[in-house]
Design a protein around this motif. Structure first.
Motif, PDB file in Angstrom:
ATOM      1  N   PHE A   4     -23.250 -26.107 -19.116  1.00  0.00           N
ATOM      2  CA  PHE A   4     -22.238 -25.100 -19.434  1.00  0.00           C
ATOM      3  C   PHE A   4     -20.841 -25.663 -19.202  1.00  0.00           C
ATOM      4  CE2 PHE A   4     -25.745 -22.099 -19.095  1.00  0.00           C
ATOM      5  CZ  PHE A   4     -25.423 -21.175 -20.065  1.00  0.00           C
ATOM      6  N   GLY A   5     -20.676 -26.371 -18.101  1.00  0.00           N
ATOM      7  CA  GLY A   5     -19.377 -26.939 -17.747  1.00  0.00           C
ATOM      8  C   GLY A   5     -18.995 -26.574 -16.331  1.00  0.00           C
ATOM      9  N   VAL A   6     -18.496 -25.356 -16.127  1.00  0.00           N
ATOM     10  CA  VAL A   6     -18.147 -24.861 -14.790  1.00  0.00           C
ATOM     11  C   VAL A   6     -18.850 -23.528 -14.576  1.00  0.00           C
ATOM     12  CG1 VAL A   6     -16.306 -24.131 -13.231  1.00  0.00           C
ATOM     13  CG2 VAL A   6     -15.888 -25.989 -14.850  1.00  0.00           C
ATOM     14  N   ILE A   7     -19.596 -23.442 -13.490  1.00  0.00           N
ATOM     15  CA  ILE A   7     -20.326 -22.218 -13.155  1.00  0.00           C
ATOM     16  C   ILE A   7     -19.759 -21.639 -11.855  1.00  0.00           C
ATOM     17  CG2 ILE A   7     -22.565 -21.260 -12.485  1.00  0.00           C
ATOM     18  CD1 ILE A   7     -23.881 -23.287 -14.291  1.00  0.00           C
ATOM     19  N   GLY A   8     -19.407 -20.372 -11.900  1.00  0.00           N
ATOM     20  CA  GLY A   8     -18.904 -19.680 -10.710  1.00  0.00           C
ATOM     21  C   GLY A   8     -19.982 -18.802 -10.101  1.00  0.00           C
ATOM     22  N   ILE A   9     -20.046 -18.800  -8.776  1.00  0.00           N
ATOM     23  CA  ILE A   9     -21.033 -17.993  -8.053  1.00  0.00           C
ATOM     24  C   ILE A   9     -20.303 -17.138  -7.024  1.00  0.00           C
ATOM     25  CG2 ILE A   9     -23.176 -17.984  -6.736  1.00  0.00           C
ATOM     26  CD1 ILE A   9     -23.532 -19.390  -9.324  1.00  0.00           C
ATOM     27  N   ILE A  10     -20.531 -15.835  -7.066  1.00  0.00           N
ATOM     28  CA  ILE A  10     -20.027 -14.924  -6.034  1.00  0.00           C
ATOM     29  C   ILE A  10     -21.229 -14.432  -5.256  1.00  0.00           C
ATOM     30  CG2 ILE A  10     -18.782 -12.788  -5.573  1.00  0.00           C
ATOM     31  CD1 ILE A  10     -17.324 -13.130  -8.199  1.00  0.00           C
ATOM     32  N   TYR A  11     -21.238 -14.679  -3.955  1.00  0.00           N
ATOM     33  CA  TYR A  11     -22.415 -14.329  -3.166  1.00  0.00           C
ATOM     34  C   TYR A  11     -22.006 -13.798  -1.800  1.00  0.00           C
ATOM     35  CZ  TYR A  11     -21.672 -19.177  -1.469  1.00  0.00           C
ATOM     36  OH  TYR A  11     -21.134 -20.347  -0.971  1.00  0.00           O
ATOM     37  N   GLU A  12     -22.964 -13.137  -1.156  1.00  0.00           N
ATOM     38  CA  GLU A  12     -22.702 -12.496   0.127  1.00  0.00           C
ATOM     39  C   GLU A  12     -23.146 -13.407   1.271  1.00  0.00           C
ATOM     40  OE1 GLU A  12     -24.680  -8.767  -0.733  1.00  0.00           O
ATOM     41  OE2 GLU A  12     -22.808  -7.865  -1.430  1.00  0.00           O
ATOM     42  N   ALA A  13     -23.619 -12.825   2.335  1.00  0.00           N
ATOM     43  CA  ALA A  13     -23.864 -13.570   3.577  1.00  0.00           C
ATOM     44  C   ALA A  13     -25.138 -14.406   3.529  1.00  0.00           C
ATOM     45  CB  ALA A  13     -23.929 -12.597   4.755  1.00  0.00           C
ATOM     46  N   ARG A  14     -25.155 -15.426   2.653  1.00  0.00           N
ATOM     47  CA  ARG A  14     -26.324 -16.298   2.531  1.00  0.00           C
ATOM     48  C   ARG A  14     -25.865 -17.751   2.433  1.00  0.00           C
ATOM     49  NH1 ARG A  14     -30.978 -14.012  -1.366  1.00  0.00           N
ATOM     50  NH2 ARG A  14     -32.008 -15.734  -0.308  1.00  0.00           N
ATOM     51  N   PRO A  15     -25.645 -18.405   3.566  1.00  0.00           N
ATOM     52  CA  PRO A  15     -25.131 -19.782   3.518  1.00  0.00           C
ATOM     53  C   PRO A  15     -26.056 -20.772   2.818  1.00  0.00           C
ATOM     54  CG  PRO A  15     -25.743 -19.148   5.768  1.00  0.00           C
ATOM     55  CD  PRO A  15     -25.747 -17.902   4.949  1.00  0.00           C
ATOM     56  N   ASP A  18     -17.019 -21.134 -17.186  1.00  0.00           N
ATOM     57  CA  ASP A  18     -17.811 -20.817 -18.377  1.00  0.00           C
ATOM     58  C   ASP A  18     -18.826 -19.712 -18.149  1.00  0.00           C
ATOM     59  OD1 ASP A  18     -16.984 -23.062 -20.327  1.00  0.00           O
ATOM     60  OD2 ASP A  18     -17.448 -24.142 -18.487  1.00  0.00           O
ATOM     61  N   LEU A  19     -19.287 -19.570 -16.915  1.00  0.00           N
ATOM     62  CA  LEU A  19     -20.358 -18.620 -16.615  1.00  0.00           C
ATOM     63  C   LEU A  19     -20.217 -18.170 -15.172  1.00  0.00           C
ATOM     64  CD1 LEU A  19     -23.076 -17.273 -17.485  1.00  0.00           C
ATOM     65  CD2 LEU A  19     -24.221 -19.312 -16.595  1.00  0.00           C
ATOM     66  N   LEU A  20     -20.381 -16.871 -14.946  1.00  0.00           N
ATOM     67  CA  LEU A  20     -20.263 -16.311 -13.602  1.00  0.00           C
ATOM     68  C   LEU A  20     -21.578 -15.642 -13.217  1.00  0.00           C
ATOM     69  CD1 LEU A  20     -18.341 -15.819 -11.230  1.00  0.00           C
ATOM     70  CD2 LEU A  20     -17.604 -13.712 -12.357  1.00  0.00           C
ATOM     71  N   ILE A  21     -22.071 -15.954 -12.013  1.00  0.00           N
ATOM     72  CA  ILE A  21     -23.346 -15.409 -11.542  1.00  0.00           C
ATOM     73  C   ILE A  21     -23.133 -14.748 -10.178  1.00  0.00           C
ATOM     74  CG2 ILE A  21     -25.740 -15.920 -10.939  1.00  0.00           C
ATOM     75  CD1 ILE A  21     -25.552 -18.398 -12.718  1.00  0.00           C
ATOM     76  N   PRO A  22     -23.282 -13.430 -10.079  1.00  0.00           N
ATOM     77  CA  PRO A  22     -23.198 -12.772  -8.771  1.00  0.00           C
ATOM     78  C   PRO A  22     -24.558 -12.755  -8.087  1.00  0.00           C
ATOM     79  CG  PRO A  22     -23.339 -11.119 -10.494  1.00  0.00           C
ATOM     80  CD  PRO A  22     -23.385 -12.469 -11.185  1.00  0.00           C
ATOM     81  N   ARG A  23     -24.568 -13.048  -6.801  1.00  0.00           N
ATOM     82  CA  ARG A  23     -25.803 -12.959  -6.006  1.00  0.00           C
ATOM     83  C   ARG A  23     -25.538 -12.069  -4.817  1.00  0.00           C
ATOM     84  NH1 ARG A  23     -29.434 -18.196  -4.944  1.00  0.00           N
ATOM     85  NH2 ARG A  23     -30.536 -16.519  -3.876  1.00  0.00           N
ATOM     86  N   GLY A  24     -26.175 -10.922  -4.811  1.00  0.00           N
ATOM     87  CA  GLY A  24     -25.949  -9.997  -3.706  1.00  0.00           C
ATOM     88  C   GLY A  24     -26.528  -8.637  -4.016  1.00  0.00           C
ATOM     89  N   GLY A  25     -26.012  -7.632  -3.346  1.00  0.00           N
ATOM     90  CA  GLY A  25     -26.511  -6.276  -3.499  1.00  0.00           C
ATOM     91  C   GLY A  25     -26.016  -5.597  -4.764  1.00  0.00           C
ATOM     92  N   LYS A  26     -26.488  -4.385  -4.962  1.00  0.00           N
ATOM     93  CA  LYS A  26     -26.182  -3.616  -6.162  1.00  0.00           C
ATOM     94  C   LYS A  26     -24.680  -3.431  -6.343  1.00  0.00           C
ATOM     95  CE  LYS A  26     -27.209   0.858  -8.312  1.00  0.00           C
ATOM     96  NZ  LYS A  26     -27.919   2.166  -8.144  1.00  0.00           N
ATOM     97  N   GLY A  27     -23.962  -3.166  -5.242  1.00  0.00           N
ATOM     98  CA  GLY A  27     -22.525  -2.925  -5.327  1.00  0.00           C
ATOM     99  C   GLY A  27     -21.773  -4.130  -5.840  1.00  0.00           C
ATOM    100  N   LEU A  28     -22.111  -5.318  -5.318  1.00  0.00           N
ATOM    101  CA  LEU A  28     -21.451  -6.550  -5.753  1.00  0.00           C
ATOM    102  C   LEU A  28     -21.721  -6.801  -7.237  1.00  0.00           C
ATOM    103  CD1 LEU A  28     -20.009  -9.279  -5.326  1.00  0.00           C
ATOM    104  CD2 LEU A  28     -22.225 -10.218  -4.646  1.00  0.00           C
TER     105      LEU A  28
END
Length: 418
Positions: free
Chosen positions: A111-122, A194-204
């Motif tokens: 894809f090129g650049v992938i963004g990840i937004i995630y919660e308390a999971r190191p 290029d692509l954003l992937i959220p990892r977390g709960g329903k609210g996030l």
């Protein structure tokens, strides 16, 4: 400190160095990082302890945030497993020659650049980096403030391995500051990500879906059911239910609702016997409540309300519901209240099993196997960047192949279109 937009610009520029990069360089970097992570176990635990000290142990996120020596070893092993997997970049997906002699080749590319937004999971920090890096993508990590200290030491180890292992720019993997400003910029990083992937709960996940102006793949939220069919084996079912609910309650593949054929409610006490050792609270409908009353601890048994359906507990809690219309009714309930993640049937009837796997609307459907197996490592993917619960592009555990898209390469010899 650089502005967030400048960070993203540098990552975009650095991503060009990864596309079709020599696989040997990438693998030796991942293996070096695995060794560095193992060697730094003590320091990682010290930083993780700072994060844990700021969180209530009763918070369902606490278990996800907590690192142990065993979990760190597993994280390092995950890096080695990703290194051992074949690269998805450059695979020929399709070839054809047109009547005019043009040759078309469909080839997998990053894809090129992938963004990840995630919660308390190191652990996500390492998993995401490894998968993005091996699949030829740069990554922008936006972890939660709950895991700030843990994420900082891990990104430091990543940057050192990038430079020492293969001479890569540290800009191919960046950790954004944990504040809301970083999230807002990332949600609108058109031209940089290029692509954003959220990892977390329903609210996030809902926040990202509703506000992002760049492509998003939804992952995470898991409202998972286990249906005990009228032909189900009690011993098999009890083991599956116990594992699906209690292996790790804070993960998205944990069971939230037990469905049972109304003709088998007399077996509920045996099916749920192991749950009381883990102090699992059961919110039961009338039929299940009556079947469990007197055998399951009174202080753990509750009457279910409509709010108990379609909920992801992430805790030692579950719903029990009897269905009277067989597998068809169970599937109807799942399709109404499930989240498209993972669903299981316990049955000895092949016809019921076939109906369930064909009709249950979920990324992963199981027959006589608990939903706890929905995991990239368990699927042989080395790790996962998330469990996709949507239907566009990828579904289920997302590994290396799902982090590539494709392009058409066309070769000719001066053909002109009429």
């Amino acid at each position: 400190m650089k502005q967030i937009e400048d960070i993203l610009k540098d990552t975009r520029n650095a991503s060009a160095t990864l596309a079709f990069c020599e696989e040997k360089r990438i693998n030796q970097t991942l293996l070096l990082l695995a060794d560095r992570v193992t060697e730094a176990t003590g320091r990682i635990l010290e930083e993780n302890a700072k994060d844990l000290a700021r969180m209530d142990p009763a918070d369902p996120k606490y278990d996800r945030l907590k690192l142990t020596a065993d979990r760190i070893r597993s994280m390092a092993q995950g890096l080695r497993e990703v290194a051992a997997l074949p690269s998805p970049v450059g695979r020929i997906l399709e070839e054809r020659v047109r009547p005019n002699g043009m040759k078309l080749t469909k080839v997998s590319v990053p894809f090129g650049v992938i963004g990840i937004i995630y919660e308390a999971r190191p652990n996500v920090t390492l998993d995401v980096f490894a998968l993005c890096f091996k699949s030829g993508n740069a990554c922008v990590l936006k972890g939660g403030s709950d895991a700030e200290y843990s994420n900082r030491i891990l990104i430091g180890l990543i940057h050192a391995a990038l430079q020492d292992g293969g001479g890569f720019s540290p800009d191919v993997a960046v950790l954004l500051p944990p504040g809301h400003e970083s999230t807002d910029v990332l949600l609108h990083a058109r031209g940089y990500v290029d692509l954003l992937i959220p990892r977390g709960g329903k609210g996030l996940i809902e926040h990202v879906r509703n506000h992002a102006t760049i492509p998003v793949i939804e992952t995470g939220a898991g409202v998972c059911h286990t249906y005990f069919d009228k032909s189900g084996d009690v011993e098999k079912g009890a083991a599956i239910i116990l594992n699906a609910k209690t292996r790790r309650v804070s993960v998205c593949n944990a069971m939230d609702c037990l469905l049972i054929d109304s003709t088998r409610t007399s077996d509920l006490s045996r099916l749920c016997a192991g749950l009381e050792k883990h102090q699992v609270e059961i919110y039961a409908d009338t039929a299940c409540y009556d079947a469990l009353k007197g055998s399951y601890p009174e202080h753990l048994l509750r009457q279910a309300t409509p709010e108990n359906y379609g909920i992801e507990y992430l805790d030692y809690k579950m719903t029990a519901h009897a269905v009277s219309g067989g597998v068809e009714s169970a599937v109807a309930h799942i399709n109404e209240y499930g989240s498209g993640h993972s669903e299981c049937i316990v049955t000895e009837d092949e016809q019921c099993a076939r109906y369930f796997v064909e009709k249950a609307d979920a990324a992963c459907v199981y027959v006589n196997v608990p939903t706890s197996f929905t995991d990239g490592g368990e699927f042989g993917l080395g790790a996962e960047i998330g469990i996709s619960t949507q239907k566009l592009h990828a579904r289920g555990p997302m590994g290396l192949e799902e982090l590539n898209t494709y392009k058409w390469m066309i070769r000719g010899n001066g053909q002109i279109r009429k």
